[in-house]
Design an enzyme around this catalytic site. Structure first.
Site, PDB file in Angstrom:
ATOM      1  N   GLN A 108      20.181   6.638  34.983  1.00  0.00           N
ATOM      2  CA  GLN A 108      21.273   7.015  35.877  1.00  0.00           C
ATOM      3  C   GLN A 108      22.084   5.764  36.212  1.00  0.00           C
ATOM      4  O   GLN A 108      21.553   4.799  36.770  1.00  0.00           O
ATOM      5  CB  GLN A 108      20.760   7.642  37.180  1.00  0.00           C
ATOM      6  CG  GLN A 108      21.939   8.116  38.039  1.00  0.00           C
ATOM      7  CD  GLN A 108      21.550   8.665  39.390  1.00  0.00           C
ATOM      8  OE1 GLN A 108      20.943   7.965  40.196  1.00  0.00           O
ATOM      9  NE2 GLN A 108      21.904   9.910  39.652  1.00  0.00           N
ATOM     10  N   PRO A 123      16.359  11.565  39.717  1.00  0.00           N
ATOM     11  CA  PRO A 123      16.546  10.122  39.939  1.00  0.00           C
ATOM     12  C   PRO A 123      16.135   9.733  41.349  1.00  0.00           C
ATOM     13  O   PRO A 123      16.520  10.395  42.311  1.00  0.00           O
ATOM     14  CB  PRO A 123      18.053   9.924  39.729  1.00  0.00           C
ATOM     15  CG  PRO A 123      18.658  11.280  39.892  1.00  0.00           C
ATOM     16  CD  PRO A 123      17.618  12.266  39.485  1.00  0.00           C
ATOM     17  N   TYR A 166      28.429   7.993  46.405  1.00  0.00           N
ATOM     18  CA  TYR A 166      28.726   6.694  45.782  1.00  0.00           C
ATOM     19  C   TYR A 166      30.144   6.704  45.190  1.00  0.00           C
ATOM     20  O   TYR A 166      30.877   7.667  45.349  1.00  0.00           O
ATOM     21  CB  TYR A 166      27.621   6.361  44.772  1.00  0.00           C
ATOM     22  CG  TYR A 166      26.275   6.253  45.468  1.00  0.00           C
ATOM     23  CD1 TYR A 166      26.016   5.182  46.333  1.00  0.00           C
ATOM     24  CD2 TYR A 166      25.296   7.239  45.340  1.00  0.00           C
ATOM     25  CE1 TYR A 166      24.801   5.090  47.015  1.00  0.00           C
ATOM     26  CE2 TYR A 166      24.082   7.151  46.025  1.00  0.00           C
ATOM     27  CZ  TYR A 166      23.840   6.080  46.855  1.00  0.00           C
ATOM     28  OH  TYR A 166      22.656   5.982  47.545  1.00  0.00           O
TER      29      TYR A 166
END
Ligand SMILES: Cc1cc2nc3c(=O)[nH]c(=O)nc-3n(C[C@H](O)[C@H](O)[C@H](O)COP(=O)(O)O)c2cc1C
Length: 377
Positions: free
Chosen positions: A104, A26, A184
């Site tokens: 994703q 990703p 994240y």
């Protein structure tokens, strides 16, 4: 050198039949429209990888809700029908070339530096993230102190992932990857210094991994078994490259052990440090190196040992011999390539044909920003 043909064997992950074991990692490119729609340029960009032989393509991190999830301006989302239709052009085109594509889903939480829905950021606790905002995604200066998530906020985070996964299915994606890595929001819950909560989501490692397990279970339930579902896990973060779990292998056992029973089809591990050579100040380790001390176990090996799930490994594996080795050792089933795929959109075809690979040069691809270059819109 033994045989690299192992990379080109077919592999079934979840319900997805892959043509080979090599995927594109990703990569956020902040090239969507301001409303978060995938563009024609993105269709060309993703299709190139399928045409170049990659068996699996991960999209960039896509925001799953219109609350606190968006991390970057011009990041694509998957929160409404318009965005679903825009992504459908990408998935159709990749499928036409024989590729498979997983979306994703990324909730930026306290690391959000550009959210058109919300000025405030959200985190497990009101703790300011380390480091600086990423300039190549359009940020500058330190991160703000996030709002501490209430129980309602947590429920909304979970529901956002669920809704987004259902949208992803409508858009024709073969699978969903829950972004539990790189700093994240889900990784913020997992990280001891970011998560100071005293409820069931904070404290012990079991408690800190709870939200990742809840999101995984909820997504699985929402999409059923015909869609492949996995999670990405790392120790390092975009804003704290060298972070390690305090409990070392014991933490790995708890984290991957809890994820084992969360209804997932795969775990995708990466070591954030691995891609720091993209930047001048950086040093790198490969996914082949020992994780904790001299035990010799890589994060991939620990993930496989304690989860028993199919394993995707990432980080400095664009050297075909390293890619081969990690699969041969049985530590990974599939490998993904980030920067190496940016320069060699046809990495798989080139390696199959014994053609030379190009070296990644950060200045060419990620300067002055991370937007897609070299593709006609
Ligand atoms: C431009 C760029 C954007 C990235 N964006 C993401 C992202 O959206 N989600 C993610 O999980 N990792 C992201 N990464 C990390 C990559 O997926 C990968 O872990 C990293 O590049 C290391 O792999 P490599 O050594 O093959 O490049 C990004 C990397 C690059 C170079």
């Amino acid at each position: 050198m033994t045989d690299i043909k192992i990379l080109f064997e077919t592999f079934k992950i979840g319900s997805t039949n892959l043509n080979n074991r090599v995927g594109v990692a990703p990569m956020t490119r902040t090239s969507a429209s301001p409303e978060g729609l995938a563009t024609d340029q993105m269709v060309s960009y993703y299709t190139k990888f399928a045409r170049g032989g990659f068996g699996l393509i991960f999209t960039e991190g896509v925001y799953p809700d219109d609350k606190y999830a968006q991390g970057y301006l011009n990041q694509p989302g998957i929160i409404n029908d318009e965005q679903v239709q825009a992504w459908k052009k990408v998935t159709d085109s990749v499928h036409d070339e024989g590729g498979k594509i997983f979306i994703q889903l990324m909730h930026a939480g306290a690391l959000s530096q550009g959210n058109r829905f919300n000025k405030q950021t959200l985190g497990p606790s009101a703790v300011q993230p380390k480091g600086e905002q990423l300039a190549f995604y359009g940020g500058e200066g330190s991160f703000p102190v996030p709002k501490e998530a209430t129980k309602e906020d947590i429920a909304e985070v979970i529901q956002g992932f669920v809704n987004a996964a259902v949208h992803a299915k409508q858009a024709g994606f073969d699978g969903v990857e829950i972004h539990g890595a790189n700093g994240y929001i889900l990784d913020q819950f997992l990280t001891d210094y970011m998560n100071q909560r005293t409820d069931e989501y904070g404290g012990s490692t079991e408690n800190r991994v709870r939200l990742l397990v809840e999101v995984s279970k909820a997504v699985r339930e929402a999409v059923g078994n015909e869609m492949t579902v996995g999670i990405r896990i790392s120790q390092g973060k975009v804003n704290d490259h060298h972070h390690k779990w305090a409990g070392e292998e014991k933490d790995a056992e708890i984290i991957f052990g809890q994820l084992k029973d969360a209804g997932l089809d795969f775990i995708h591990v990466t070591e954030y440090e691995a891609w720091q050579p993209a930047f001048p100040q950086a040093e790198g380790i490969t996914e082949l190196e020992s994780e904790f001390g001299d035990s010799g176990a890589t994060l991939a090996a620990l993930a496989k040992k304690y989860s028993n799930l199919p394993l995707i490994a990432n980080g400095y594996l664009h050297d075909p011999d390293k890619a081969r080795k990690i699969i041969e050792k049985g530590e990974a089933d599939v490998i993904t390539i980030g920067r190496g795929a940016l320069v060699n959109g046809d990495w798989v075809n080139k390696v199959k044909n014994g053609e030379p690979l190009k070296e990644f040069v950060a200045e060419e691809f990620l300067s002055p920003d991370a937007t897609i270059k070299g593709f006609e819109a």
